[in-house]
Motif scaffolding. Structure first.
Motif, PDB file in Angstrom:
ATOM      1  N   ILE A   1      -6.485   0.645  -3.522  1.00  0.00           N
ATOM      2  CA  ILE A   1      -6.972   1.333  -4.614  1.00  0.00           C
ATOM      3  C   ILE A   1      -7.551   2.649  -4.374  1.00  0.00           C
ATOM      4  CG2 ILE A   1      -7.741   1.804  -6.630  1.00  0.00           C
ATOM      5  CD1 ILE A   1      -7.082  -0.788  -7.886  1.00  0.00           C
ATOM      6  N   VAL A   2      -9.055   2.180  -3.136  1.00  0.00           N
ATOM      7  CA  VAL A   2      -9.806   3.656  -2.581  1.00  0.00           C
ATOM      8  C   VAL A   2      -8.842   4.752  -1.982  1.00  0.00           C
ATOM      9  CG1 VAL A   2     -11.469   3.522  -0.369  1.00  0.00           C
ATOM     10  CG2 VAL A   2     -11.458   1.793  -2.157  1.00  0.00           C
ATOM     11  N   SER A   3      -7.744   3.835  -0.723  1.00  0.00           N
ATOM     12  CA  SER A   3      -7.080   4.734  -0.272  1.00  0.00           C
ATOM     13  C   SER A   3      -6.307   5.577  -1.137  1.00  0.00           C
ATOM     14  CB  SER A   3      -6.377   4.090   1.146  1.00  0.00           C
ATOM     15  OG  SER A   3      -4.796   5.088   1.338  1.00  0.00           O
ATOM     16  N   ILE A   4      -5.507   5.724  -1.836  1.00  0.00           N
ATOM     17  CA  ILE A   4      -5.338   5.958  -3.224  1.00  0.00           C
ATOM     18  C   ILE A   4      -6.507   7.155  -3.628  1.00  0.00           C
ATOM     19  CG2 ILE A   4      -4.237   6.217  -5.167  1.00  0.00           C
ATOM     20  CD1 ILE A   4      -2.998   3.291  -4.819  1.00  0.00           C
ATOM     21  N   LEU A   5      -6.899   7.004  -3.815  1.00  0.00           N
ATOM     22  CA  LEU A   5      -8.407   7.919  -4.302  1.00  0.00           C
ATOM     23  C   LEU A   5      -8.737   8.848  -3.647  1.00  0.00           C
ATOM     24  CD1 LEU A   5     -10.324   5.976  -6.549  1.00  0.00           C
ATOM     25  CD2 LEU A   5      -8.940   7.707  -7.428  1.00  0.00           C
TER      26      LEU A   5
ATOM     27  N   HIS B   1       1.632   8.986   1.118  1.00  0.00           N
ATOM     28  CA  HIS B   1       0.831   7.148   1.453  1.00  0.00           C
ATOM     29  C   HIS B   1       0.610   6.675  -0.348  1.00  0.00           C
ATOM     30  CE1 HIS B   1      -0.009   6.747   5.610  1.00  0.00           C
ATOM     31  NE2 HIS B   1      -1.238   6.887   5.325  1.00  0.00           N
ATOM     32  N   VAL B   2       0.661   7.908  -1.169  1.00  0.00           N
ATOM     33  CA  VAL B   2      -0.603   7.350  -2.333  1.00  0.00           C
ATOM     34  C   VAL B   2       0.876   7.136  -3.229  1.00  0.00           C
ATOM     35  CG1 VAL B   2      -1.227   8.650  -4.295  1.00  0.00           C
ATOM     36  CG2 VAL B   2      -2.008   8.902  -2.467  1.00  0.00           C
TER      37      VAL B   2
ATOM     38  N   ASN C   1       3.657   5.685  -1.589  1.00  0.00           N
ATOM     39  CA  ASN C   1       4.642   4.209  -1.191  1.00  0.00           C
ATOM     40  C   ASN C   1       2.625   3.485  -1.491  1.00  0.00           C
ATOM     41  OD1 ASN C   1       6.775   4.316   0.738  1.00  0.00           O
ATOM     42  ND2 ASN C   1       5.593   6.221   1.262  1.00  0.00           N
ATOM     43  N   LEU C   2       2.119   3.311  -1.218  1.00  0.00           N
ATOM     44  CA  LEU C   2       0.899   2.357  -1.547  1.00  0.00           C
ATOM     45  C   LEU C   2       0.966   2.039  -3.585  1.00  0.00           C
ATOM     46  CD1 LEU C   2      -1.827   3.630  -0.213  1.00  0.00           C
ATOM     47  CD2 LEU C   2      -1.154   1.534   1.448  1.00  0.00           C
ATOM     48  N   ALA C   3       0.967   3.244  -3.823  1.00  0.00           N
ATOM     49  CA  ALA C   3       1.692   2.784  -5.573  1.00  0.00           C
ATOM     50  C   ALA C   3       2.657   1.773  -5.331  1.00  0.00           C
ATOM     51  CB  ALA C   3       0.732   4.347  -6.832  1.00  0.00           C
ATOM     52  N   GLU C   4       3.462   1.661  -4.980  1.00  0.00           N
ATOM     53  CA  GLU C   4       4.771   1.538  -5.441  1.00  0.00           C
ATOM     54  C   GLU C   4       5.248   0.213  -4.831  1.00  0.00           C
ATOM     55  OE1 GLU C   4       7.832   4.292  -3.568  1.00  0.00           O
ATOM     56  OE2 GLU C   4       8.054   5.497  -5.654  1.00  0.00           O
TER      57      GLU C   4
ATOM     58  N   GLU D   1       3.409   3.630  -9.868  1.00  0.00           N
ATOM     59  CA  GLU D   1       3.768   4.480  -9.963  1.00  0.00           C
ATOM     60  C   GLU D   1       2.609   6.146 -10.294  1.00  0.00           C
ATOM     61  OE1 GLU D   1       6.571   5.621 -13.113  1.00  0.00           O
ATOM     62  OE2 GLU D   1       5.122   5.408 -14.621  1.00  0.00           O
ATOM     63  N   VAL D   2       3.160   7.432  -9.195  1.00  0.00           N
ATOM     64  CA  VAL D   2       2.666   8.356  -9.354  1.00  0.00           C
ATOM     65  C   VAL D   2       3.444   9.334 -10.305  1.00  0.00           C
ATOM     66  CG1 VAL D   2       1.654   9.433  -7.939  1.00  0.00           C
ATOM     67  CG2 VAL D   2       1.813   7.839  -7.371  1.00  0.00           C
ATOM     68  N   THR D   3       2.319  10.351 -10.952  1.00  0.00           N
ATOM     69  CA  THR D   3       3.063  11.276 -11.834  1.00  0.00           C
ATOM     70  C   THR D   3       2.106  12.685 -11.117  1.00  0.00           C
ATOM     71  OG1 THR D   3       2.135  10.712 -14.122  1.00  0.00           O
ATOM     72  CG2 THR D   3       4.006  10.155 -13.692  1.00  0.00           C
TER      73      THR D   3
END
Length: 421
Positions: A310-314, A385-386, A388-391, A396-398
């Protein structure tokens, strides 16, 4: 350090008054001296006190001599008993082992008071000012001043110690935040290393299968170095070596992360704060006034062990948003919990993303950014990255975008976050 201590003691000595008729005076210098001797434990008590006393003797003589009608020798003699005070104070301070009682405030005040009172008595005896005066009046003043200055010294010592602890705590928090972000990035890179390792394994198998087919179709050609079968086998072997290198790297990173990771989960609010602190440090290094806000009040008491992902996504989404906005840009980061999932949003007021590019922005290597220093294009891996990490977390990412407003939203199922509470 010693010159600074002596300077501070001398400056504190400027605050003084004469309680009796004569040269004897009370100053704040001893309170400053005691504070610094307690705080800086490596300082030599005798050496620092003696040099401070000598410096005070010279300082008082230099200040007093031009304004009195007396010889320089007489002025020195009048101020010399003060030097005796500092020597007596140092001897008592060391003999009573005052530094051993820093954890006991009442004992510390008592011992410092004894040092101060006794040293004042030594100075008064040297000056002969105890004779012909009211002993009760003198001792009352000396005792009151000794206790008062000792209390000031103890307050000063504990204040310095508290400030040091506060600075150390802030430094520890900053280092912890940086370490968490580094580990989050390593986690993301490890994800791609493992993915590449799987691809390498597949390519190696295909190469070896090709070798077997060629060798079966053209038996006996393997002995010829330039034959297709021999080349296919060589390629398979080279890929196998690359695979082993990848395996060593991934195992090494995994071992590091296993040591650094906490087995327990962290509250969402805590790693949101980590991201916030690192983002503010990142912004302070840029010559770009960007306003950024964080709102994670709607996350509840969510605790997860997937905080690195989550830190990496943000981190990636915030970095992209900061780079996208103009000099007076605004970025808003939020975390919400509801409907069985965690929703993370990063919005900015940048120029927006063109409709034809929205389908491409998550593709590895796609980027419209380049370095103003080197002129090279960005790697374009941040949003990949975002995604793949979310999946990998079942989410998912929108993205919705228009000129002046772009919002990235990440949905993560709570069931896959090992959430508690």
């Amino acid at each position: 350090m010693m010159p600074l201590v002596i300077l501070l003691v001398s400056i504190a000595g400027l605050v003084s008054f004469h309680p009796f008729d004569g040269y004897f005076r009370f100053t704040l210098s001893v309170a400053m001296l005691a504070t610094l001797l307690l705080y800086f434990e490596r300082l030599s008590v005798i050496k620092v006190s003696a040099i401070s006393g000598g410096f005070m003797l010279l300082f008082r003589t230099a200040v007093k001599y031009p304004f009195i009608d007396a010889a320089l020798t007489d002025t020195l003699i009048h101020n010399l008993p003060a030097f005796g005070y500092y020597l007596a104070y140092a001897v008592l301070f060391k003999a009573l082992k005052v530094r051993d009682y820093t954890g006991n405030m009442p004992a510390l005040v008592l011992l410092l008071s004894i040092c101060d009172i006794a040293s004042n008595c030594v100075e008064l005896i040297i000056r002969w000012e105890l004779f012909g005066r009211s002993l009760e009046t003198i001792l009352t003043s000396v005792v009151a001043m000794g206790i008062g200055r000792s209390i000031l010294a103890v307050i000063g010592y504990y204040s310095l110690k508290r400030y040091r602890d506060f600075v150390l705590a802030e430094d520890y928090a900053a280092r912890y935040a940086e370490l968490t972000l580094i580990i989050a990035r390593l986690k993301a890179e490890l994800f791609y290393l493992k993915k590449s390792s799987a691809n390498i394994e597949l390519v190696m198998e295909k190469g070896y299968t090709l070798y077997q087919k060629l060798n079966a179709d053209h038996p006996g050609e393997l002995a010829q170095p330039d034959s297709p079968a021999a080349q296919a086998l060589a390629i398979a072997r080279d890929i196998h070596e690359v695979k082993k290198d990848y395996y060593r790297v991934t195992r090494g990173i995994e071992e590091i992360l296993n040591v650094a990771e906490s087995e327990d989960g962290l509250p969402l609010a805590e790693f949101f704060q980590i991201v916030e602190q690192n983002t503010k440090r990142y912004l302070s290094s840029l010559d770009k006034p960007v306003t950024i806000t964080f709102d994670y009040s709607g996350s509840g008491e969510l605790i997860t062990d997937q905080y690195y992902a989550i830190v990496s996504i943000l981190d990636n989404l915030i970095t992209n948003a900061v780079e996208a906005v103009g000099p007076a840009g605004v970025v808003a980061v939020a975390g919400r919990r509801g409907g069985g999932r965690l929703t993370l949003t990063v919005a900015d007021n940048g120029p927006g993303i063109k409709p034809e590019e929205i389908e491409l922005i998550f593709a590895p290597g796609y980027s419209t950014k380049f370095s103003e220093i080197t002129g090279r294009m960005s790697t374009g891996l941040g949003l990949s990255h975002v995604k793949n990490l979310a999946e990998s977390l079942g989410g998912e990412v929108t993205v919705t975008s228009s000129p002046g407003k772009t919002i990235f939203t990440v949905f993560l199922p709570l069931a896959n976050l090992a959430a508690i509470g």
